[in-house]
Design an enzyme around this catalytic site. Structure first.
Site, PDB file in Angstrom:
ATOM      1  N   SER A   1       0.828  -1.206   0.000  1.00 52.99           N
ATOM      2  CA  SER A   1       0.000   0.000   0.000  1.00 52.99           C
ATOM      3  C   SER A   1       0.862   1.254   0.000  1.00 52.99           C
ATOM      4  O   SER A   1       1.958   1.267   0.574  1.00 52.99           O
ATOM      5  CB  SER A   1      -0.900  -0.008   1.237  1.00 52.99           C
ATOM      6  OG  SER A   1      -1.934   0.938   1.118  1.00 52.99           O
ATOM      7  N   PRO A   2       0.387   2.348  -0.621  1.00 50.76           N
ATOM      8  CA  PRO A   2       1.139   3.609  -0.555  1.00 50.76           C
ATOM      9  C   PRO A   2       1.337   4.044   0.896  1.00 50.76           C
ATOM     10  O   PRO A   2       0.381   4.080   1.672  1.00 50.76           O
ATOM     11  CB  PRO A   2       0.251   4.598  -1.311  1.00 50.76           C
ATOM     12  CG  PRO A   2      -0.598   3.745  -2.199  1.00 50.76           C
ATOM     13  CD  PRO A   2      -0.832   2.478  -1.446  1.00 50.76           C
TER      14      PRO A   2
ATOM     15  N   GLN B   1       1.494   6.705  -7.225  1.00 49.24           N
ATOM     16  CA  GLN B   1       0.265   7.371  -6.794  1.00 49.24           C
ATOM     17  C   GLN B   1       0.486   8.870  -6.901  1.00 49.24           C
ATOM     18  O   GLN B   1       1.356   9.426  -6.227  1.00 49.24           O
ATOM     19  CB  GLN B   1      -0.081   6.993  -5.357  1.00 49.24           C
ATOM     20  CG  GLN B   1      -1.413   7.564  -4.888  1.00 49.24           C
ATOM     21  CD  GLN B   1      -1.657   7.334  -3.406  1.00 49.24           C
ATOM     22  OE1 GLN B   1      -0.986   7.945  -2.575  1.00 49.24           O
ATOM     23  NE2 GLN B   1      -2.605   6.464  -3.067  1.00 49.24           N
TER      24      GLN B   1
ATOM     25  N   TYR C   1      -7.190  15.015   0.717  1.00 55.93           N
ATOM     26  CA  TYR C   1      -6.295  15.806  -0.116  1.00 55.93           C
ATOM     27  C   TYR C   1      -7.111  16.509  -1.211  1.00 55.93           C
ATOM     28  O   TYR C   1      -8.341  16.423  -1.221  1.00 55.93           O
ATOM     29  CB  TYR C   1      -5.174  14.935  -0.665  1.00 55.93           C
ATOM     30  CG  TYR C   1      -4.332  14.332   0.451  1.00 55.93           C
ATOM     31  CD1 TYR C   1      -3.746  15.159   1.417  1.00 55.93           C
ATOM     32  CD2 TYR C   1      -4.161  12.959   0.579  1.00 55.93           C
ATOM     33  CE1 TYR C   1      -3.002  14.630   2.460  1.00 55.93           C
ATOM     34  CE2 TYR C   1      -3.415  12.422   1.608  1.00 55.93           C
ATOM     35  CZ  TYR C   1      -2.839  13.254   2.554  1.00 55.93           C
ATOM     36  OH  TYR C   1      -2.112  12.734   3.587  1.00 55.93           O
TER      37      TYR C   1
ATOM     38  N   ARG D   1      -7.871   5.967  -5.914  1.00 54.03           N
ATOM     39  CA  ARG D   1      -8.112   5.733  -4.488  1.00 54.03           C
ATOM     40  C   ARG D   1      -9.158   6.720  -4.000  1.00 54.03           C
ATOM     41  O   ARG D   1      -9.039   7.929  -4.233  1.00 54.03           O
ATOM     42  CB  ARG D   1      -6.832   5.873  -3.667  1.00 54.03           C
ATOM     43  CG  ARG D   1      -7.083   5.784  -2.160  1.00 54.03           C
ATOM     44  CD  ARG D   1      -5.827   5.600  -1.327  1.00 54.03           C
ATOM     45  NE  ARG D   1      -5.444   4.189  -1.271  1.00 54.03           N
ATOM     46  CZ  ARG D   1      -4.661   3.666  -0.306  1.00 54.03           C
ATOM     47  NH1 ARG D   1      -4.187   4.432   0.657  1.00 54.03           N
ATOM     48  NH2 ARG D   1      -4.348   2.402  -0.330  1.00 54.03           N
TER      49      ARG D   1
ATOM     50  N   ARG E   1       1.207  -1.589   7.119  1.00 57.25           N
ATOM     51  CA  ARG E   1       2.033  -1.882   8.288  1.00 57.25           C
ATOM     52  C   ARG E   1       2.687  -3.265   8.235  1.00 57.25           C
ATOM     53  O   ARG E   1       3.843  -3.403   8.651  1.00 57.25           O
ATOM     54  CB  ARG E   1       1.212  -1.708   9.570  1.00 57.25           C
ATOM     55  CG  ARG E   1       0.913  -0.252   9.891  1.00 57.25           C
ATOM     56  CD  ARG E   1       0.047  -0.107  11.137  1.00 57.25           C
ATOM     57  NE  ARG E   1      -0.189   1.286  11.474  1.00 57.25           N
ATOM     58  CZ  ARG E   1      -1.147   2.038  10.961  1.00 57.25           C
ATOM     59  NH1 ARG E   1      -1.970   1.513  10.056  1.00 57.25           N
ATOM     60  NH2 ARG E   1      -1.303   3.295  11.315  1.00 57.25           N
TER      61      ARG E   1
END
Length: 778
Positions: free
Chosen positions: A424-425, A503, A585, A633, A727
């Protein structure tokens, strides 16, 4: 079915009593299983206690029909009170199979293990035990108010159910929350024994209905009929009397009942209520069972939780030196168990609420999806319970021979992904002037070498003012593009078959902040740059910088910045491009009604709020190589009232899919500072699930997916096409290769890099076993 939780078990012979004089007089409000069992245990542990149970109904009044108890709960009862256990054991009906019936086909899964008995018989056993121990049972006797009882008793146990008067009277202390859900259901019974736990789906002219049924005696079964409220109303069940409802339910499920009737017992249509409380005790009054918490009936935990509450409460009263300490210990012990059960129950409840979205799944996938709906039953433990059933599901999914679902390949446009694992980013905040350097080469290179099918960069910013922090990477100049090319070349050369994606994003109102470990979302103390956003709303009012609202020139400039960055990304050798429209964002800020207050064509309705993100997507798609996939996303919920919700998320995903998105990466939240997420294992995946089974587009699921078993389960159930983990890949860059090794998989979906081949097996450790005894000498 869900794995049982461990619980504390009092034992009169072994449990030390700290202060036997501290709890002498006990009042129990409510004569259900939890209240009766608590009374019996506390009286058994100290026969000199005075224990009184107040029950407003007659001894033989009961609602519902059968109850299910887990083997672990029964083990706890056996340890605490063998006499009750023996009485229960003589009554139990046991079975281990689940039948799932849909469109005339039955799929059976075995190895589950259930024990059930009639609720009335359970209460009779507990009545007999309480009477034998000297508990004062007062039937047809509404309890005095808890405050009045508390003045004359050492302990008041409120076991007065989901509509607890005690909880309501002391709401300021308990802090209750009650959520009513959207399905309607009714408890009924059939006068014959089903031979399995049966889930049957009926697709009627009014909508989808479901039956949950299980035997509880040699000649009787519990039958619960459930459906969405709009289906219930369309079928006219909202205007039926109980007898007519019962008769009509029998007609909807004639196959399950073989044409036989159903019967009720004061049965009425209900909407399930989830009960929580911020505290379970108030002075010397304590809540147990449904008064404290509820869990949806579809995971069969109501009676189980109440009985386990009683066990834990009795143990803590015996073990602790005084009542306040005992009540605190009881809550500390039980709350994590209950929270875990409620999360599983909520997942199961939502699954049945959204049942209509699954009915067109392939038959075995549908059955697997139903069995794993609560996330407590997983691919791995279902394979242990019933290997042949699970193998059939894998074959239908398309797993190559001897290949776990996560190592089944996937194609997006011209990109062949060798497995379904995505790194994952993850923002690393380790760049200078947007330049990726050695850290990023090692970070991303290590994870690509670690076996993931796709490794994603962090959010790469399209302009200096679009950075979140001074440490964010960028693609706003050619020098950065060259630096990224060094990284993609390494991945392609050193990890053949691995893909790397970029991304692209713009921070919007969440920019110009400190590095994460210096103060997440906190403004820089110096060197700030001006921010722009959909509307002039700061992320944290009074703390964050107020952004300027983008005007026509600003919108055009930002769009062209994305286009220029996409061109550089293509030249840099990235295999996939993801447009970041999540987490508050810039583009996400346009999508959410909480952050977009515009009155022009780019605000207002969802269509207006989608306009600019779709313009950016279209412009980027035009310059991105046609054979390379693009994903988006999104934040599928803002976790805040009035924000984006699941219905909006489906519409947003559909819009991007119609514009050519090859997959939707479904995240949640981080849009507003006052969000209230519902954290837990795989907590974001239901949103990916809903989009995947509503919109014709592949999805990437994210959100506390922590094990390869979770990945296999999500894929095989059809809840996701790819799983992104963050993680776990920070903890172990070789997470995917180790997942393959754990499952004994050595195929093309997870090849070990040749220099690492010697590490494909765990290193040997020192022996700890001694020689086995051979002789016994007299």
């Amino acid at each position: 079915m869900p794995a049982p939780e461990a619980t504390r078990r009092p034992d009169a012979a072994t449990t030390p009593r700290r202060d036997p004089s501290s709890v002498r007089r006990i009042a129990v409000i409510g004569g259900g299983p939890g209240g009766l069992y608590a009374a019996a245990l506390l009286k058994r542990l100290d026969p000199d206690r005075t224990v009184t149970v107040f029950e407003r109904n007659a001894p033989d009044d009961t609602f519902g029909f059968g109850v299910v108890l887990s083997d672990e709960t029964l083990g706890s009862i056996e340890h605490a009170d063998p006499e009750v256990y023996r009485a229960l054991s003589r009554e139990f009906v046991r079975w281990d199979t689940i039948d799932i019936v849909r469109r005339g086909r039955t799929h059976t899964s075995g190895g589950h293990g259930f024990a059930a008995l009639g609720r009335r018989r359970l209460l009779e056993i507990l009545h007999e035990r309480c009477a034998g121990l000297g508990v004062d049972l007062r039937f047809r006797a509404p309890a005095p108010p808890a405050a009045e009882l508390a003045a004359h008793h050492d302990l008041v146990i409120a076991a007065d159910g989901v509509h607890s008067a005690t909880r309501a009277a002391h709401a300021d202390s308990f802090g209750p929350g009650v959520t009513e859900h959207r399905n309607r259901y009714i408890w009924l019974a059939a006068d014959f024994a089903l031979d399995a736990f049966r889930f049957e789906i009926a697709e009627t002219p009014y909508g989808v209905m479901q039956l949950h049924g299980y035997p509880y005696a040699a000649d009787a079964s519990t039958v619960i009929v459930e459906m969405r409220e709009e289906v219930w109303r369309a079928a006219g069940l909202d205007t039926c009397d109980p007898a007519e409802s019962t008769a009509r339910c029998a007609k909807f499920f004639t196959e399950a009942l073989d044409g036989r009737p159903l019967r009720g017992n004061r049965s009425s249509w209900l909407a399930f209520r989830t009960v929580t409380n911020s505290r379970w005790s108030h002075g010397n009054t304590v809540l147990i069972g449904d008064a404290a918490h509820t869990a949806h009936f579809s995971i069969g935990s109501g009676t189980k939780l109440a009985v386990e509450d009683a066990l834990a409460l009795a143990a803590c009263v015996e073990e602790q030196p005084d009542l306040p300490t005992a009540l605190a210990a009881y809550e500390a012990e039980r709350r994590p168990v209950v929270a875990s059960t409620q999360r599983a129950a909520a997942a199961s409840l939502r699954w049945f609420e959204e049942l209509a979205t699954y009915v067109d799944q392939p038959p075995r996938r549908f059955a697997f999806n139903l069995l794993t709906r609560s996330r407590r039953v997983t691919h791995d433990n279902l394979r242990l319970r019933d290997a042949s059933f699970t193998a059939a599901v894998e074959e239908e999914f398309g797993c190559p021979p001897d290949t776990p679902p996560m190592f089944t390949p996937l194609r997006l446009r011209g990109l062949h992904l060798r497995n379904r694992v995505v790194v994952s980013p993850m923002d690393m905040y380790s760049a200078t002037d947007g330049m990726p350097a050695d850290f990023h080469l090692v970070h991303l290179g290590a994870r690509a070498l670690g076996g993931a099918g796709l490794t994603m960069t962090e959010m790469v910013c399209v302009s200096p003012e679009g950075r979140i922090t001074p440490g964010c990477t960028g693609l706003w100049n050619d020098e950065q593009g060259v630096a990224w090319r060094r990284i993609t070349d390494f991945v392609h050369a050193s990890a053949p078959g691995a893909a790397i994606g970029v991304q692209l994003g713009h921070s919007g109102r969440k920019g110009s902040t400190k590095l994460m470990w210096e103060g997440i979302d906190q403004p820089l103390e110096s060197g700030n740059w001006p921010l722009t956003a959909a509307s002039p709303l700061p992320y944290e009012p009074g703390v964050s910088q107020v952004p300027a609202e983008l005007d026509r020139t600003g919108l055009d400039t930002v769009r062209e910045q994305f286009v220029a960055a996409a061109r550089r990304a293509a030249d840099s050798g990235f295999d996939l491009l993801e447009l970041h429209c999540a987490h508050g964002y810039l583009l996400s800020g346009f999508l959410s009604p909480l952050t977009n207050r515009r009155t022009d064509a780019y605000g207002g309705s969802l269509a207006g709020r989608l306009r600019f993100p779709l313009e950016v997507f279209d412009a980027v798609r035009e310059v991105w190589p046609p054979e390379r996939p693009m994903t988006v996303r999104i934040s599928a919920t803002d976790w805040a009232e009035g924000g984006t919700d699941a219905e909006d998320a489906v519409a947003i995903a559909r819009a991007f899919a119609e514009h050519g998105a090859d997959a939707i990466d479904v995240s949640t939240g981080q849009v507003v500072a006052d969000e209230r997420p519902e954290y837990g294992r795989s907590y974001q995946t239901p949103y990916a699930d809903r989009i995947r089974n509503t919109v014709d587009v592949p999805v990437i699921a994210v959100g506390a997916i922590s094990s390869w078993d979770d990945v296999n389960s999500l894929l095989l159930a059809g809840r996701a096409d790819l799983c992104a983990l963050a993680r776990p890949h920070l903890f172990d860059p070789h997470w995917t290769l180790h997942a393959a090794a754990d499952q004994g998989y050595t195929g093309p979906g997870a090849p070990w890099p040749l220099p690492y081949g010697a590490g494909s097996r765990p290193p040997p450790t020192g022996r700890t076993d001694g020689p086995k005894p051979r002789l016994t000498l007299g």
